[in-house]
Design a protein around this motif. Structure first.
Motif, mmCIF file in Angstrom:
data_model
loop_
_atom_site.group_PDB
_atom_site.id
_atom_site.type_symbol
_atom_site.label_atom_id
_atom_site.label_comp_id
_atom_site.label_asym_id
_atom_site.label_seq_id
_atom_site.Cartn_x
_atom_site.Cartn_y
_atom_site.Cartn_z
ATOM 1 N N ASP A 9 54.568 44.902 33.894
ATOM 2 C CA ASP A 9 53.289 44.203 33.791
ATOM 3 C C ASP A 9 53.407 42.735 33.370
ATOM 4 N N ASP A 10 52.450 41.969 33.829
ATOM 5 C CA ASP A 10 52.084 40.641 33.314
ATOM 6 C C ASP A 10 52.773 39.433 33.948
ATOM 7 N N HIS A 75 46.750 43.031 38.503
ATOM 8 C CA HIS A 75 46.572 43.400 37.092
ATOM 9 C C HIS A 75 45.383 42.569 36.575
ATOM 10 N N HIS A 79 43.890 39.224 33.170
ATOM 11 C CA HIS A 79 44.136 40.307 32.229
ATOM 12 C C HIS A 79 42.843 40.767 31.567
ATOM 13 N N HIS A 182 56.896 46.326 29.873
ATOM 14 C CA HIS A 182 56.826 44.868 29.966
ATOM 15 C C HIS A 182 58.256 44.369 29.756
HETATM 16 ZN ZN LIG Z 1 49.163 43.691 30.907
#
Ligand SMILES: [Zn+2]
Length: 219
Positions: A9-10, A75, A79, A182
């Motif tokens: 993620d991210d 995503h 966020h 992550h």
């Molecule tokens: Zn996230």
């Protein structure tokens, strides 16, 4: 045969290293990004993880190279959690990120990961209506199949789960093992990176394992 999927993620700089390790062992991975939080040409430092590691976002420009050969999924743009704002605003956040991915990476982007794992019944329905194939939660389940609700797709475990291999064995009978994380959680800690590489190497060396993309779990 066990089909194995992972996602990250991210859209952060440590994803570069995850992608390199995955390429080395021919592992598949899906990266869930927030394009609205990123700058076109420069990496941005967002926040400090555990008071010791500056989490840095990739620039939009470098993403196609970093994620070449991998799946990229929405995503949301910024966020956004599903319980913040209106359902319409949330869908726009999710769909705008999907369009960015389709345009930038030249790939379909049917996947979604819920920011902070937050879902609501209204946004689950709205994202299904908007054409998303799945939405990953942060709920861990012993077996991900059968998938009751694709827009609430659970995984087996976080990649740093101390019982990672136990979760793998428990997942085996259903035919799919799915983990997530992550990459910044590995910071620049050599031991954590070695541990991750060892997992990927071991999975890839297992003749029973077939790497799949997350979307393949629901297709
Ligand atoms: Zn996230």
């Amino acid at each position: 045969m066990i089909r194995v999927a992972q996602c990250w993620d991210d859209g952060v700089v440590n994803d570069v290293r995850v992608a390199e390790i995955c390429r080395k062992y021919h592992a598949k991975a899906t990266f869930n990004i927030n394009p609205g939080l990123r700058k076109a040409d420069e990496r941005v430092t967002g926040w400090r993880f555990r008071d010791m590691f500056d989490v840095c976002g990739l620039s939009l420009k470098e993403m196609p190279e970093v994620y070449k050969g991998f799946q990229v999924a929405s995503h949301t743009m910024h966020h956004m959690n599903a319980d913040k704002g209106t359902v319409e605003a949330f869908v726009k956040e999710a769909v705008d990120a999907r369009h960015f991915i389709e345009d930038t990476f030249g790939q379909e982007a049917p996947g979604f990961a819920w920011p902070c794992g937050v879902t609501t019944d209204a946004t689950v329905k709205a994202l299904a209506d908007a054409g998303f194939a799945y939405g990953r939660t942060t709920v861990n389940v012993p077996q991900v199949l059968p998938v009751a609700e694709p827009l609430r797709l659970h995984s087996n475990c976080h990649f740093l789960n101390p019982n990672f291999w136990g979760a793998y064995e428990t997942a085996k009978p259903c035919g799919v093992f799915y983990f997530w994380g992550h990459s910044y959680e590995m910071m620049d800690d050599a031991q954590l990176w070695a541990g991750y590489e060892e997992k990927i190497a071991r999975l890839s060396a297992d003749p029973e394992v077939e790497w799949i993309d997350v979307v393949d779990i629901v297709r």
